[in-house]
Design a protein around this motif. Structure first.
Motif, PDB file in Angstrom:
ATOM      1  N   VAL A  12       0.909  -1.365  -0.009  1.00  0.00           N
ATOM      2  CA  VAL A  12      -0.150  -0.089  -0.063  1.00  0.00           C
ATOM      3  C   VAL A  12       0.926   1.216   0.057  1.00  0.00           C
ATOM      4  CG1 VAL A  12      -1.550   1.206   1.253  1.00  0.00           C
ATOM      5  CG2 VAL A  12      -1.865  -1.167   1.145  1.00  0.00           C
ATOM      6  N   ALA A  13       0.667   2.294  -1.014  1.00  0.00           N
ATOM      7  CA  ALA A  13       1.539   3.489  -0.977  1.00  0.00           C
ATOM      8  C   ALA A  13       1.015   4.370  -0.186  1.00  0.00           C
ATOM      9  CB  ALA A  13       1.338   3.850  -2.341  1.00  0.00           C
ATOM     10  N   THR A  14       1.917   5.344   0.406  1.00  0.00           N
ATOM     11  CA  THR A  14       1.323   6.314   1.174  1.00  0.00           C
ATOM     12  C   THR A  14       0.666   7.345   0.672  1.00  0.00           C
ATOM     13  OG1 THR A  14       3.416   7.456   1.545  1.00  0.00           O
ATOM     14  CG2 THR A  14       3.088   5.479   3.123  1.00  0.00           C
ATOM     15  N   ALA A  15       0.208   8.387   1.261  1.00  0.00           N
ATOM     16  CA  ALA A  15      -0.265   9.718   0.718  1.00  0.00           C
ATOM     17  C   ALA A  15       0.850  10.479   0.010  1.00  0.00           C
ATOM     18  CB  ALA A  15      -1.181  10.595   1.637  1.00  0.00           C
ATOM     19  N   GLY A  16       1.830  10.264   0.747  1.00  0.00           N
ATOM     20  CA  GLY A  16       2.966  11.184   0.103  1.00  0.00           C
ATOM     21  C   GLY A  16       3.564  10.565  -1.153  1.00  0.00           C
ATOM     22  N   ARG A  32      10.535  14.796  -6.468  1.00  0.00           N
ATOM     23  CA  ARG A  32      11.290  13.445  -6.627  1.00  0.00           C
ATOM     24  C   ARG A  32      10.449  12.257  -6.263  1.00  0.00           C
ATOM     25  NH1 ARG A  32      16.640  11.620  -2.714  1.00  0.00           N
ATOM     26  NH2 ARG A  32      16.996   9.490  -3.824  1.00  0.00           N
ATOM     27  N   VAL A  33      10.190  11.432  -7.246  1.00  0.00           N
ATOM     28  CA  VAL A  33       9.305  10.277  -7.329  1.00  0.00           C
ATOM     29  C   VAL A  33       9.861   9.011  -6.903  1.00  0.00           C
ATOM     30  CG1 VAL A  33       7.824   8.762  -8.761  1.00  0.00           C
ATOM     31  CG2 VAL A  33       7.989  11.124  -9.162  1.00  0.00           C
ATOM     32  N   GLY A  34       9.732   8.475  -5.671  1.00  0.00           N
ATOM     33  CA  GLY A  34      10.541   7.558  -4.980  1.00  0.00           C
ATOM     34  C   GLY A  34       9.710   6.097  -5.547  1.00  0.00           C
ATOM     35  N   ARG A  35       8.578   6.049  -5.862  1.00  0.00           N
ATOM     36  CA  ARG A  35       7.965   4.742  -6.397  1.00  0.00           C
ATOM     37  C   ARG A  35       7.505   4.726  -7.452  1.00  0.00           C
ATOM     38  NH1 ARG A  35       4.800   2.077  -1.272  1.00  0.00           N
ATOM     39  NH2 ARG A  35       4.385   0.487  -3.044  1.00  0.00           N
ATOM     40  N   TRP A  36       7.456   3.828  -8.515  1.00  0.00           N
ATOM     41  CA  TRP A  36       7.063   3.584  -9.694  1.00  0.00           C
ATOM     42  C   TRP A  36       5.945   2.435  -9.847  1.00  0.00           C
ATOM     43  CZ3 TRP A  36       6.848   7.693 -12.974  1.00  0.00           C
ATOM     44  CH2 TRP A  36       7.922   8.801 -12.816  1.00  0.00           C
ATOM     45  N   ASP A  37       5.724   1.609  -8.687  1.00  0.00           N
ATOM     46  CA  ASP A  37       4.961   0.446  -8.790  1.00  0.00           C
ATOM     47  C   ASP A  37       3.434   0.598  -8.813  1.00  0.00           C
ATOM     48  OD1 ASP A  37       4.588   1.561  -6.372  1.00  0.00           O
ATOM     49  OD2 ASP A  37       5.548  -0.160  -5.468  1.00  0.00           O
ATOM     50  N   ARG A  38       2.620  -0.487  -8.789  1.00  0.00           N
ATOM     51  CA  ARG A  38       1.218  -0.286  -9.001  1.00  0.00           C
ATOM     52  C   ARG A  38       0.459   0.379  -7.890  1.00  0.00           C
ATOM     53  NH1 ARG A  38      -1.333  -0.642 -13.800  1.00  0.00           N
ATOM     54  NH2 ARG A  38      -3.056  -1.972 -12.844  1.00  0.00           N
ATOM     55  N   PRO A  39       0.910   0.101  -6.585  1.00  0.00           N
ATOM     56  CA  PRO A  39       0.246   0.800  -5.538  1.00  0.00           C
ATOM     57  C   PRO A  39       0.621   2.371  -5.489  1.00  0.00           C
ATOM     58  CG  PRO A  39       1.561  -1.088  -4.814  1.00  0.00           C
ATOM     59  CD  PRO A  39       1.857  -1.109  -6.197  1.00  0.00           C
ATOM     60  N   ALA A  40       1.810   2.731  -5.807  1.00  0.00           N
ATOM     61  CA  ALA A  40       1.948   4.030  -6.162  1.00  0.00           C
ATOM     62  C   ALA A  40       1.356   4.846  -7.365  1.00  0.00           C
ATOM     63  CB  ALA A  40       3.483   4.446  -6.364  1.00  0.00           C
ATOM     64  N   ALA A  41       1.099   4.034  -8.480  1.00  0.00           N
ATOM     65  CA  ALA A  41       0.399   4.646  -9.521  1.00  0.00           C
ATOM     66  C   ALA A  41      -0.938   4.707  -8.902  1.00  0.00           C
ATOM     67  CB  ALA A  41       0.468   3.669 -10.500  1.00  0.00           C
ATOM     68  N   ARG A  42      -1.779   3.742  -8.379  1.00  0.00           N
ATOM     69  CA  ARG A  42      -3.087   3.958  -7.875  1.00  0.00           C
ATOM     70  C   ARG A  42      -3.129   5.376  -7.146  1.00  0.00           C
ATOM     71  NH1 ARG A  42      -3.078  -0.417  -5.339  1.00  0.00           N
ATOM     72  NH2 ARG A  42      -3.856  -1.830  -6.951  1.00  0.00           N
ATOM     73  N   ALA A  43      -2.219   5.289  -6.082  1.00  0.00           N
ATOM     74  CA  ALA A  43      -2.358   6.353  -5.088  1.00  0.00           C
ATOM     75  C   ALA A  43      -2.085   7.660  -6.027  1.00  0.00           C
ATOM     76  CB  ALA A  43      -1.353   6.318  -4.203  1.00  0.00           C
ATOM     77  N   GLY A  44      -1.256   7.895  -6.856  1.00  0.00           N
ATOM     78  CA  GLY A  44      -1.039   9.075  -7.590  1.00  0.00           C
ATOM     79  C   GLY A  44      -2.166   9.560  -8.395  1.00  0.00           C
ATOM     80  N   MET A  45      -2.944   8.437  -9.094  1.00  0.00           N
ATOM     81  CA  MET A  45      -3.971   8.908  -9.743  1.00  0.00           C
ATOM     82  C   MET A  45      -4.916   9.255  -9.061  1.00  0.00           C
ATOM     83  SD  MET A  45      -2.559   8.716 -12.595  1.00  0.00           S
ATOM     84  CE  MET A  45      -3.801   9.550 -13.607  1.00  0.00           C
ATOM     85  N   LEU A  46      -5.362   8.985  -7.809  1.00  0.00           N
ATOM     86  CA  LEU A  46      -6.375   9.287  -6.956  1.00  0.00           C
ATOM     87  C   LEU A  46      -6.056  10.876  -6.690  1.00  0.00           C
ATOM     88  CD1 LEU A  46      -6.879   6.310  -4.625  1.00  0.00           C
ATOM     89  CD2 LEU A  46      -8.251   7.098  -6.477  1.00  0.00           C
ATOM     90  N   TRP A  47      -5.002  11.159  -6.903  1.00  0.00           N
ATOM     91  CA  TRP A  47      -4.392  12.645  -6.420  1.00  0.00           C
ATOM     92  C   TRP A  47      -4.672  13.389  -7.754  1.00  0.00           C
ATOM     93  CZ3 TRP A  47      -4.740  14.720  -1.863  1.00  0.00           C
ATOM     94  CH2 TRP A  47      -4.616  14.045  -0.629  1.00  0.00           C
ATOM     95  N   ALA A  48      -4.616  13.024  -8.873  1.00  0.00           N
ATOM     96  CA  ALA A  48      -4.794  13.808 -10.109  1.00  0.00           C
ATOM     97  C   ALA A  48      -5.464  14.972 -10.118  1.00  0.00           C
ATOM     98  CB  ALA A  48      -5.017  12.847 -11.186  1.00  0.00           C
ATOM     99  N   PRO A  49      -6.912  14.901  -9.585  1.00  0.00           N
ATOM    100  CA  PRO A  49      -7.712  16.162  -9.384  1.00  0.00           C
ATOM    101  C   PRO A  49      -7.250  17.194  -8.756  1.00  0.00           C
ATOM    102  CG  PRO A  49      -9.208  14.066  -9.439  1.00  0.00           C
ATOM    103  CD  PRO A  49      -7.751  13.726  -9.307  1.00  0.00           C
ATOM    104  N   LEU A  50      -6.383  16.635  -7.580  1.00  0.00           N
ATOM    105  CA  LEU A  50      -5.792  18.075  -7.013  1.00  0.00           C
ATOM    106  C   LEU A  50      -4.655  18.865  -7.841  1.00  0.00           C
ATOM    107  CD1 LEU A  50      -5.231  19.439  -4.329  1.00  0.00           C
ATOM    108  CD2 LEU A  50      -3.423  17.786  -3.695  1.00  0.00           C
ATOM    109  N   VAL A  51      -3.934  17.830  -8.519  1.00  0.00           N
ATOM    110  CA  VAL A  51      -2.876  18.380  -9.392  1.00  0.00           C
ATOM    111  C   VAL A  51      -3.640  19.260 -10.655  1.00  0.00           C
ATOM    112  CG1 VAL A  51      -1.381  17.772 -11.273  1.00  0.00           C
ATOM    113  CG2 VAL A  51      -1.337  16.427  -9.431  1.00  0.00           C
ATOM    114  N   GLY A  52      -4.857  18.809 -10.950  1.00  0.00           N
ATOM    115  CA  GLY A  52      -5.693  19.783 -11.829  1.00  0.00           C
ATOM    116  C   GLY A  52      -5.984  21.104 -11.337  1.00  0.00           C
ATOM    117  N   LEU A  53      -6.239  20.936  -9.869  1.00  0.00           N
ATOM    118  CA  LEU A  53      -6.625  22.245  -9.286  1.00  0.00           C
ATOM    119  C   LEU A  53      -5.554  23.248  -9.176  1.00  0.00           C
ATOM    120  CD1 LEU A  53      -8.867  23.954  -7.636  1.00  0.00           C
ATOM    121  CD2 LEU A  53      -8.190  22.568  -5.551  1.00  0.00           C
ATOM    122  N   VAL A  54      -4.423  22.575  -8.919  1.00  0.00           N
ATOM    123  CA  VAL A  54      -3.260  23.613  -8.767  1.00  0.00           C
ATOM    124  C   VAL A  54      -2.593  24.200  -9.944  1.00  0.00           C
ATOM    125  CG1 VAL A  54      -0.879  23.321  -8.240  1.00  0.00           C
ATOM    126  CG2 VAL A  54      -2.314  22.348  -6.628  1.00  0.00           C
TER     127      VAL A  54
END
Length: 269
Positions: A12-16, A32-54
């Motif tokens: 499980v990837a952390t929020a960070g 600095r992206v520390g993880r490129w595995d599937r859990p990190a990808a899942r967590a990252g794409m859940l934060w994608a709307p926040l990236v869009g807001l920024v």
């Protein structure tokens, strides 16, 4: 004695981890992206709307600065359309152009994917880019002509909706069109229920953004996000039928399609 192998990353990837993945892959910000595995990808794409807001708020700030300096709505509109492109190195626009060339070629999936992977841009891509950028600038100019706040809200709504559709396209059941690349890394990484719930939440947040101007604008901003999602879903279905799935280029095309749709809807009425 041989050294013990390094431990495997946690399941499980952390929020960070997710935030770093999202900002590191969807923007040019030095993260600095520390993880490129599937859990990190899942967590990252859940934060994608926040990236869009920024990204949207940065676009609004650029337009606001020019308006404060005495420019008219058109230069401010150009700035607000240019900032998202600059913050993504134009990758989403490039993906839009490549996807237009691939779909417009009318060739089988394998040949269309080869066309999309080429570095040059064909006539379908050029025409699509011109029309999309003209539509975005025209929409921003119309909204900034009314007030900076309306243009700023539009930038935020468009940014949110554009990245939320990327999360939705990462839901399970949507396959990658080819092995390798960012598309394959994130395709199917987000549970479908979670992706749809986040899409619904995005519509509500966008409606909340418009509520500052009254009930009608709340409905209009919510409708802009909803119709942006619908437009992206239509394109996603077309890409699945023609290409067999998604690629990094397709994600860029979905993003630009949703952003443009949202902006155009916000100019209506």
């Amino acid at each position: 004695m041989t050294a013990d192998p390094s431990p495997a990353p946690p399941a499980v990837a952390t929020a960070g981890d997710g935030l770093r993945f999202a900002f590191g892959t969807l923007t040019v910000l030095r993260v600095r992206v520390g993880r490129w595995d599937r859990p990190a990808a899942r967590a990252g794409m859940l934060w994608a709307p926040l990236v869009g807001l920024v990204v949207g708020l940065c676009a609004a700030a650029a337009g606001g600065v020019l308006l404060l300096l005495g420019s008219g709505p058109l230069p401010a509109a150009v700035a607000s359309a240019a900032v998202p492109a600059a913050l993504t190195r134009g990758l989403h626009l490039d993906g839009l152009a490549d996807t237009a060339d691939g779909l417009g070629s009318g060739k089988p999936a394998e040949d269309a994917l080869r066309i999309m992977k080429q570095s040059d841009i064909g006539p379908f891509g050029v025409l699509t880019l011109v029309l999309v950028l003209l539509a975005q600038v025209a929409a921003f100019a119309e909204l900034y002509g009314q007030s900076w706040t309306r243009g700023a809200v539009a930038a935020a709504v468009a940014g949110l909706a554009a990245r939320a559709v990327m999360t939705l396209a990462c839901r399970d059941g949507v396959p990658p069109a080819r092995p390798g690349g960012l598309g394959a890394a994130v395709a199917g990484s987000v549970p479908a229920r979670t992706a749809w719930a986040l899409a619904a939440l995005t519509v509500l947040v966008c409606a909340g953004c418009g509520a500052a101007f009254g009930a009608y604008d709340a409905v209009r901003c919510g409708a802009a996000a909803l119709l942006a999602t619908a437009a992206a879903e239509l394109l996603l279905r077309r890409c699945r039928d023609r290409l067999g799935g998604v690629t990094g280029d397709v994600f860029g095309a979905l993003c630009e399609t949703a952003a443009t749709t949202a902006l155009l809807v916000l100019t209506l009425g």
